[in-house]
Design a protein around this motif. Sequence first.
Motif, mmCIF file in Angstrom:
data_model
loop_
_atom_site.group_PDB
_atom_site.id
_atom_site.type_symbol
_atom_site.label_atom_id
_atom_site.label_comp_id
_atom_site.label_asym_id
_atom_site.label_seq_id
_atom_site.Cartn_x
_atom_site.Cartn_y
_atom_site.Cartn_z
ATOM 1 N N UNK B 486 0.844 -1.202 0.000
ATOM 2 C CA UNK B 486 0.000 0.000 0.000
ATOM 3 C C UNK B 486 0.879 1.252 0.000
ATOM 4 N N UNK B 487 1.938 1.214 0.800
ATOM 5 C CA UNK B 487 2.842 2.367 0.864
ATOM 6 C C UNK B 487 3.500 2.635 -0.488
ATOM 7 N N UNK B 488 4.038 1.577 -1.095
ATOM 8 C CA UNK B 488 4.748 1.760 -2.363
ATOM 9 C C UNK B 488 3.807 2.304 -3.443
ATOM 10 N N UNK B 489 2.602 1.766 -3.488
ATOM 11 C CA UNK B 489 1.638 2.241 -4.504
ATOM 12 C C UNK B 489 1.253 3.692 -4.234
ATOM 13 N N UNK B 490 1.061 4.036 -2.978
ATOM 14 C CA UNK B 490 0.679 5.416 -2.645
ATOM 15 C C UNK B 490 1.798 6.386 -3.002
ATOM 16 N N UNK B 491 3.029 5.995 -2.705
ATOM 17 C CA UNK B 491 4.161 6.870 -3.055
ATOM 18 C C UNK B 491 4.238 7.090 -4.562
ATOM 19 N N UNK B 492 4.081 6.005 -5.313
ATOM 20 C CA UNK B 492 4.112 6.144 -6.775
ATOM 21 C C UNK B 492 2.942 6.999 -7.243
ATOM 22 N N UNK B 493 1.784 6.776 -6.669
ATOM 23 C CA UNK B 493 0.599 7.566 -7.033
ATOM 24 C C UNK B 493 0.820 9.043 -6.767
ATOM 25 N N UNK B 494 1.415 9.350 -5.610
ATOM 26 C CA UNK B 494 1.664 10.755 -5.270
ATOM 27 C C UNK B 494 2.664 11.372 -6.253
ATOM 28 N N UNK B 495 3.672 10.589 -6.607
ATOM 29 C CA UNK B 495 4.664 11.074 -7.583
ATOM 30 C C UNK B 495 3.991 11.368 -8.929
ATOM 31 N N UNK B 496 3.127 10.463 -9.347
ATOM 32 C CA UNK B 496 2.460 10.645 -10.636
ATOM 33 C C UNK B 496 1.497 11.828 -10.597
ATOM 34 N N UNK B 497 0.750 11.953 -9.518
ATOM 35 C CA UNK B 497 -0.194 13.080 -9.419
ATOM 36 C C UNK B 497 0.569 14.402 -9.384
ATOM 37 N N UNK B 498 1.700 14.414 -8.685
ATOM 38 C CA UNK B 498 2.489 15.646 -8.636
ATOM 39 C C UNK B 498 3.022 16.001 -10.025
ATOM 40 N N UNK B 499 3.452 14.990 -10.756
ATOM 41 C CA UNK B 499 3.948 15.248 -12.118
ATOM 42 C C UNK B 499 2.847 15.849 -12.983
ATOM 43 N N UNK B 574 -1.893 4.696 -11.701
ATOM 44 C CA UNK B 574 -1.490 6.111 -11.744
ATOM 45 C C UNK B 574 -0.473 6.418 -12.833
ATOM 46 N N UNK B 575 0.466 5.515 -13.056
ATOM 47 C CA UNK B 575 1.523 5.819 -14.026
ATOM 48 C C UNK B 575 0.974 5.861 -15.456
ATOM 49 N N UNK B 576 0.052 4.942 -15.755
ATOM 50 C CA UNK B 576 -0.560 4.962 -17.090
ATOM 51 C C UNK B 576 -1.415 6.225 -17.272
ATOM 52 N N UNK B 577 -2.084 6.666 -16.201
ATOM 53 C CA UNK B 577 -2.895 7.873 -16.313
ATOM 54 C C UNK B 577 -2.008 9.101 -16.518
ATOM 55 N N UNK B 578 -0.910 9.113 -15.803
ATOM 56 C CA UNK B 578 0.058 10.201 -16.008
ATOM 57 C C UNK B 578 0.559 10.212 -17.456
#
Lengths: 596, 596
Positions: B486-499, B574-578
Amino acid sequence: MSYTAPIKDMLFVMSELANLDAISALPGCEDATRDTAEAVLEENAKFVSGVIEPLNHAGDKEPSYWHDGQVTTTKGFKEAFRQFADAGWQGLQHPQDFGGQGLPKLVGTPCVEMLHGANLSFALVALLSDGAIEALMTAGSDEQKATYLEPLVTGQWTGTMNLTEPQAGSDLAAVRTRAEPQGDGTYKIFGTKIFITYGEHDMTENIVHLVLARTPDAPPGVKGISLFIVPKFLVNADGSLGARNDAHCVSIEHKLGIKASPTAVLQFGDNGGAIGTLVGEENRGLEYMFIMMNAARFGVGMQGIGLAENAYQKAVAFARDRVQSRDLAGSSGPVPIIHHPDVRRMLMSMRAQTEAARALAYVGAGFHDIAHHHEDEETRAAHQAIYEYLVPVIKGWSTEMSENVARDGVQVHGGMGFIEETGAAQHYRDAKILTIYEGTTAIQANDLVGRKTLRDGGKVARHLLAQARATATQLGELESGDLAVIRARLEQGATDLEAVVDFVLANAKSDVKAVFAGSVTYLKLAGIVLGGWQMARAALIAQQKLSSGAGDASFYRAKITTARFFADHFVAQSTAMRAAIVEGHAGVLALPEEMF
Amino acid sequence: MSYTAPIKDMLFVMSELANLDAISALPGCEDATRDTAEAVLEENAKFVSGVIEPLNHAGDKEPSYWHDGQVTTTKGFKEAFRQFADAGWQGLQHPQDFGGQGLPKLVGTPCVEMLHGANLSFALVALLSDGAIEALMTAGSDEQKATYLEPLVTGQWTGTMNLTEPQAGSDLAAVRTRAEPQGDGTYKIFGTKIFITYGEHDMTENIVHLVLARTPDAPPGVKGISLFIVPKFLVNADGSLGARNDAHCVSIEHKLGIKASPTAVLQFGDNGGAIGTLVGEENRGLEYMFIMMNAARFGVGMQGIGLAENAYQKAVAFARDRVQSRDLAGSSGPVPIIHHPDVRRMLMSMRAQTEAARALAYVGAGFHDIAHHHEDEETRAAHQAIYEYLVPVIKGWSTEMSENVARDGVQVHGGMGFIEETGAAQHYRDAKILTIYEGTTAIQANDLVGRKTLRDGGKVARHLLAQARATATQLGELESGDLAVIRARLEQGATDLEAVVDFVLANAKSDVKAVFAGSVTYLKLAGIVLGGWQMARAALIAQQKLSSGAGDASFYRAKITTARFFADHFVAQSTAMRAAIVEGHAGVLALPEEMF
């Protein structure tokens, strides 16, 4: 605005991607030249736009109805079916010996797409007849063929498929309908079948029901199912109609969509027994039914593509016509909403998915023709295996995408989309059956995993992936920005799909539920990657045509643009889908049943 | 099986995620203790299950109908609304001074969810009244408040929102309805309004229409719109009803769903002019209407969540009950379909999305309460800004997800899902309006990009991302496998949303269309990452509770499992959406208009 068959894209896919020239070089396919194909498609397009599509909204507003055992179809359907049959469209893909035209599946498929695109409810009757014809052609006796095939091929009668029973749903092992041998070669059939499409109607003088039932000594489960012909009216030796058989429609369903297509509850044998004859051998009914089902499943995939095309066209027409709000980049007044970026995004998404699914399906149809007509047995077998791998993908993925496309179609219309008279809502309702009947997407996915991936150890899947990678390599030789992106996405997609195939193969024995927890996602991933592969091939060919200066440059540029969109917005999802399957399976099954 | 309010999850989210204790410590919110909240939710649940939900299917089968200017609502609606009003549910969140109960939004929100979950069509009349009350409370004169508020808050009358006109759609700049001052403080209103929810009905003796119109000297565009009260019956000084106003319902729409909710075409002034009074100042109507709309948009988000919960429960009940096919891991006979992995996947997907959207919405409601009740002005302003960022996400994402959930609900039912009497199809039809009315998802996304991201330079977005990362850090301190994922996915999600936020900020001036080509995807990404953040918080708290041995261990374990599923199957996108936003925008706009 009515449906216009996308003949240009159809011909492009047939000629450039599905290799129509090679198909027409096969024995028995000589008539299927480019010129003939084009003429057939144009004639069909004229017919469906002129006769069939105008009945689509009417069928939704004034559905077929049941009264006292009879079903009256929507006004106009009977006459339209007569025209359809008389023009030879029912027999397009069926043998000339039985009154058909004998054209290959690759030429028949666009016609099927058009018919479904114009009017799903109407087209279903033809789809079911196609299935019955295929089953009888494969497993019927000479006498059965002589009696039933020509009337079905020429549309004098129609066919149905009787599998589902109230207690059994999709579980054919639970079929209870009984068939009692009468000692004269006939059987008496007793039981109830539900969800029988066009199980009763007034469009033809007879209906040929193909019915799954059990003989008295049949083993339990799917190994004890036999297939029977149970006509609505018995057929005399001279082909004329005899007595009314004891097979009656006791009601039809009130459904979310495809309202003009009567979905019947059929009662067999309430008045002494319905007379039937066995098809093929006892206890092999499931095998024969699968012939029908595979034909029908491919056909349902085409329903999805046809419906998606129609929904796309309707949305484009509305978006051009509807003037609302200014252009984001500035305008003196409100502009047609096709100028707004999110409307454009939805239209591109609808278009790209429809084109990708069409390309994959037609390529599949071409493989089917090679599997049936090639002179070399090994080539036939290899292509049959590829075709069979693709059938659940074409059925499952094309119909799932058609739900999304129909949904976007409503959304483009905004508030008007929610009003029934606009017609967009009908697509949204109609589409919902496509992922359910002829086997839900989960059943397609089980087929893809079980029969199509595990059984051959992933051989066909890897063969297709190798071909996709070969396309990527070819794309690498060209330098355009779009093609480079398409290549990178395709390569990643192939890597992800291969990882999923590996996961399926590695875990099927040790943790079967973990594998099937991801089966639907695997099916969609296969659709996206293999559909993306076809779009990549299309882009490559389009680029070559542009370089050589041949043909319609704007069509080719549009193809590259659409392929690029598909790569960025769909193929790019491959890694997340792989994660959901390979890393996410535990979460699917972890919650104890009582906690739901 | 009828709808059962998910009180346990609601109370968990309120107490643990939305910090109910802190809210009840705010001035004016003292009544909102955990005990009171629990009692209110239980009472509401009993009421909606007993009185409102039983009318849901009836409303679909026997919709409200129009005859000669009158609308007769579905049998039972009038009596149910009387009970609803008399029990004080309409006034739950409104001030005690005007007959309400004055509870904070955090306590009102679950009740709103339940009402919508039970019966979308019924609940709409209350949602529209809520909006009218908020607008009048903010911008009405003392006299208007004295005249209209108490009857609205107590449910003696209902309110409507009149924005849309046939030629204008969502484009309020194109509003043409005229308001002519009569010199006595009143105006005569002339024009046509469409899509007016409960614009006419027989459930109360009066209806208070809030109408956007232009005064004679108003500037063009949205800066020249004023807001008027135009009651169905004029109100005498003593509060009694006077003459019938010249505002008449000329028809209602035939819709895909929410059929019991009459969607009216209202004609103002065909017989001399409808009498109205100005709300607030001239030309500030849009501003006031936005108060209504923000309240209503949050409410529509709750509709999505309530409907999703109901669809989920219906699917679970069917999946437990329906016996079909053997268990993949082996079984002696057919098993309930909840044992089949793909059914389980769909149920988990429905559950996880609903819980994530609920958590985000309730947390948003808590921010709203702080914004309205906190003693410190800066704290109020900061929370108002966060709430306003979240409103388009809660509206847009929760309703988009509700479409998917309703779709899966039909799918779990298989063929039965397509039959209307099952009820799953009604959710599928009803859900489709939610992404359209009160501003389509694209309009929510424009708001998210324009007013909520660009205007503050991404400040609020970054603040939320920092908080999400803080949660990820906390998760990192625990060692369980699920929490680590959950942590790893959330971190990646936050990175993608920030981008994506960076992309929006960097390109809005130079290439506005490229930014808006991805606006809906940005909105969905924000929903997934911020909803995933709430699920991560929930998992963290659940883990702490499990470690301490407090409370219901199986509930907490289920919460962690559901959060893990949401991370693997949704946050992982998240990464595909980014990529679709940052790399895929060109493809959205590249196809020339004439090539569609």
